[in-house]
Scaffold this motif. Sequence first.
Motif, PDB file in Angstrom:
ATOM      1  N   TYR A 107       0.826  -1.207   0.000  1.00  0.00           N
ATOM      2  CA  TYR A 107       0.000   0.000   0.000  1.00  0.00           C
ATOM      3  C   TYR A 107       0.859   1.255   0.000  1.00  0.00           C
ATOM      4  O   TYR A 107       0.508   2.270  -0.631  1.00  0.00           O
ATOM      5  CB  TYR A 107      -0.920   0.020   1.228  1.00  0.00           C
ATOM      6  CG  TYR A 107      -2.051  -0.990   1.200  1.00  0.00           C
ATOM      7  CD1 TYR A 107      -2.329  -1.743   0.066  1.00  0.00           C
ATOM      8  CD2 TYR A 107      -2.829  -1.188   2.338  1.00  0.00           C
ATOM      9  CE1 TYR A 107      -3.363  -2.665   0.055  1.00  0.00           C
ATOM     10  CE2 TYR A 107      -3.869  -2.114   2.345  1.00  0.00           C
ATOM     11  CZ  TYR A 107      -4.129  -2.850   1.192  1.00  0.00           C
ATOM     12  OH  TYR A 107      -5.153  -3.752   1.198  1.00  0.00           O
TER      13      TYR A 107
ATOM     14  N   GLY B  72       1.224   4.158  -3.097  1.00  0.00           N
ATOM     15  CA  GLY B  72       0.711   5.452  -2.676  1.00  0.00           C
ATOM     16  C   GLY B  72      -0.693   5.412  -2.105  1.00  0.00           C
ATOM     17  O   GLY B  72      -1.305   6.471  -1.905  1.00  0.00           O
ATOM     18  N   LEU B  73      -1.193   4.220  -1.811  1.00  0.00           N
ATOM     19  CA  LEU B  73      -2.545   4.118  -1.258  1.00  0.00           C
ATOM     20  C   LEU B  73      -2.556   4.466   0.224  1.00  0.00           C
ATOM     21  O   LEU B  73      -3.487   5.123   0.714  1.00  0.00           O
ATOM     22  CB  LEU B  73      -3.087   2.696  -1.463  1.00  0.00           C
ATOM     23  CG  LEU B  73      -4.496   2.419  -0.969  1.00  0.00           C
ATOM     24  CD1 LEU B  73      -5.514   3.312  -1.693  1.00  0.00           C
ATOM     25  CD2 LEU B  73      -4.867   0.951  -1.151  1.00  0.00           C
TER      26      LEU B  73
ATOM     27  N   THR C 233       0.430   5.852   2.689  1.00  0.00           N
ATOM     28  CA  THR C 233       1.811   6.226   3.009  1.00  0.00           C
ATOM     29  C   THR C 233       1.856   6.780   4.430  1.00  0.00           C
ATOM     30  O   THR C 233       1.185   7.774   4.728  1.00  0.00           O
ATOM     31  CB  THR C 233       2.332   7.294   2.033  1.00  0.00           C
ATOM     32  OG1 THR C 233       2.263   6.762   0.693  1.00  0.00           O
ATOM     33  CG2 THR C 233       3.758   7.693   2.363  1.00  0.00           C
TER      34      THR C 233
ATOM     35  N   ARG D 290      -7.407   5.996   7.723  1.00  0.00           N
ATOM     36  CA  ARG D 290      -7.413   5.746   6.269  1.00  0.00           C
ATOM     37  C   ARG D 290      -7.353   4.234   6.002  1.00  0.00           C
ATOM     38  O   ARG D 290      -8.067   3.725   5.125  1.00  0.00           O
ATOM     39  CB  ARG D 290      -6.228   6.449   5.609  1.00  0.00           C
ATOM     40  CG  ARG D 290      -6.197   6.287   4.081  1.00  0.00           C
ATOM     41  CD  ARG D 290      -5.017   7.037   3.479  1.00  0.00           C
ATOM     42  NE  ARG D 290      -4.916   6.839   2.039  1.00  0.00           N
ATOM     43  CZ  ARG D 290      -5.520   7.579   1.122  1.00  0.00           C
ATOM     44  NH1 ARG D 290      -6.287   8.605   1.492  1.00  0.00           N
ATOM     45  NH2 ARG D 290      -5.359   7.326  -0.176  1.00  0.00           N
TER      46      ARG D 290
ATOM     47  N   ILE E 151      -9.824   1.813   3.842  1.00  0.00           N
ATOM     48  CA  ILE E 151      -9.322   0.924   2.793  1.00  0.00           C
ATOM     49  C   ILE E 151      -9.834  -0.497   3.007  1.00  0.00           C
ATOM     50  O   ILE E 151     -10.321  -1.156   2.076  1.00  0.00           O
ATOM     51  CB  ILE E 151      -7.776   0.927   2.766  1.00  0.00           C
ATOM     52  CG1 ILE E 151      -7.249   2.281   2.291  1.00  0.00           C
ATOM     53  CG2 ILE E 151      -7.245  -0.205   1.876  1.00  0.00           C
ATOM     54  CD1 ILE E 151      -5.749   2.446   2.471  1.00  0.00           C
TER      55      ILE E 151
ATOM     56  N   LEU F 229      -7.958  -1.854  -5.835  1.00  0.00           N
ATOM     57  CA  LEU F 229      -7.178  -0.828  -5.144  1.00  0.00           C
ATOM     58  C   LEU F 229      -7.215   0.509  -5.864  1.00  0.00           C
ATOM     59  O   LEU F 229      -7.227   1.560  -5.214  1.00  0.00           O
ATOM     60  CB  LEU F 229      -5.730  -1.299  -4.977  1.00  0.00           C
ATOM     61  CG  LEU F 229      -5.536  -2.522  -4.075  1.00  0.00           C
ATOM     62  CD1 LEU F 229      -4.057  -2.882  -3.996  1.00  0.00           C
ATOM     63  CD2 LEU F 229      -6.090  -2.263  -2.674  1.00  0.00           C
ATOM     64  N   ASP F 230      -7.233   0.505  -7.200  1.00  0.00           N
ATOM     65  CA  ASP F 230      -7.230   1.792  -7.901  1.00  0.00           C
ATOM     66  C   ASP F 230      -8.533   2.546  -7.665  1.00  0.00           C
ATOM     67  O   ASP F 230      -8.533   3.785  -7.533  1.00  0.00           O
ATOM     68  CB  ASP F 230      -6.981   1.596  -9.396  1.00  0.00           C
ATOM     69  CG  ASP F 230      -7.978   0.646 -10.047  1.00  0.00           C
ATOM     70  OD1 ASP F 230      -8.677  -0.085  -9.311  1.00  0.00           O
ATOM     71  OD2 ASP F 230      -8.041   0.621 -11.287  1.00  0.00           O
TER      72      ASP F 230
ATOM     73  N   ALA G 139      -8.411   4.060  -4.159  1.00  0.00           N
ATOM     74  CA  ALA G 139      -7.616   5.283  -4.138  1.00  0.00           C
ATOM     75  C   ALA G 139      -8.451   6.470  -4.598  1.00  0.00           C
ATOM     76  O   ALA G 139      -8.390   7.563  -3.999  1.00  0.00           O
ATOM     77  CB  ALA G 139      -6.379   5.114  -5.014  1.00  0.00           C
TER      78      ALA G 139
ATOM     79  N   LEU H  33     -10.992   7.461  -1.930  1.00  0.00           N
ATOM     80  CA  LEU H  33     -10.397   8.098  -0.758  1.00  0.00           C
ATOM     81  C   LEU H  33      -9.953   9.530  -1.043  1.00  0.00           C
ATOM     82  O   LEU H  33      -9.654  10.287  -0.109  1.00  0.00           O
ATOM     83  CB  LEU H  33      -9.203   7.277  -0.248  1.00  0.00           C
ATOM     84  CG  LEU H  33      -9.556   5.900   0.327  1.00  0.00           C
ATOM     85  CD1 LEU H  33      -8.308   5.207   0.836  1.00  0.00           C
ATOM     86  CD2 LEU H  33     -10.571   6.021   1.458  1.00  0.00           C
ATOM     87  N   ASP H  34      -9.896   9.903  -2.313  1.00  0.00           N
ATOM     88  CA  ASP H  34      -9.560  11.291  -2.653  1.00  0.00           C
ATOM     89  C   ASP H  34     -10.712  12.240  -2.333  1.00  0.00           C
ATOM     90  O   ASP H  34     -10.525  13.466  -2.325  1.00  0.00           O
ATOM     91  CB  ASP H  34      -9.204  11.411  -4.138  1.00  0.00           C
ATOM     92  CG  ASP H  34      -7.832  10.838  -4.438  1.00  0.00           C
ATOM     93  OD1 ASP H  34      -7.033  10.710  -3.476  1.00  0.00           O
ATOM     94  OD2 ASP H  34      -7.566  10.498  -5.605  1.00  0.00           O
TER      95      ASP H  34
END
Length: 246
Positions: free
Chosen positions: A23, A27-28, A30, A49, A53, A63-64, A67, A70-71
């Motif tokens: 992860y 960059g999911l 960091t 976060r 996830i 996962l994409d 991401a 989550l933005d």
Amino acid sequence: MAEHPVGRVAAMSGTSVRTLHHYDRIGLLTPHARTAAGHRRYTDTDLARLRRILYYRALDFPLDEIAALLDDPDPDAHLRRQHRLLRQRRARIAALLTELEREIEARGRGVALSAAEQLEIFGTERFADLVAAARGAGDDWRAISVYGSADWREIKAEAERLIAEFAEAIAAGEPATGDRATAAAEAHRRHLERWFHDCDPERHVTVAEQYVADPRAIAEWDAVAPGYARYVHDAIVANARRQSTS
């Protein structure tokens, strides 16, 4: 702000260190902190976060897509979305459980047919209940739960031929003790023995009693032909007597 090493985060979240490292690489997730030696340290914000996830992963989101979700800067939107998705999943699971429980119940009653198949073949959605009632306390029934729709169609067709034979004998004026009626009775006994349970002549007489034991059943059978219920009963009894003296 508290900081947590990767091993502790993995243990707390039920995931693996390897997954957390992955992860981070994509960059999911960091971590916001590092030790002087460069080791990852996760803050409470990172844990929040990670929790989101894992919710989405439990809902099978790739996962994409996670991401992108989550933005969204609105945390309440995340909660509402996850709540809605989980409720939808719960409803789907509940529906699947209901169908499985119905199938388990039907097999327990001895009929591996859906309600729709029961309606299509027998004209009732409760055929399994009728079979269960007929079984009563008997423990020597065949394993009829293995019968599929083709088997039940054959059983029904055979039963209809037997009903027609009795009805035609009545229409022809044949006595219930005569050869035609007792032959039909013997075919009926073999039908039960083939498909449902051991049925020697003595037990067949017990089955015959069911034709005349309930006024409602008598009325239903007599709709086939006048006096049908009593006729079948008497033919079965006559056949049993023949069998016992032969």
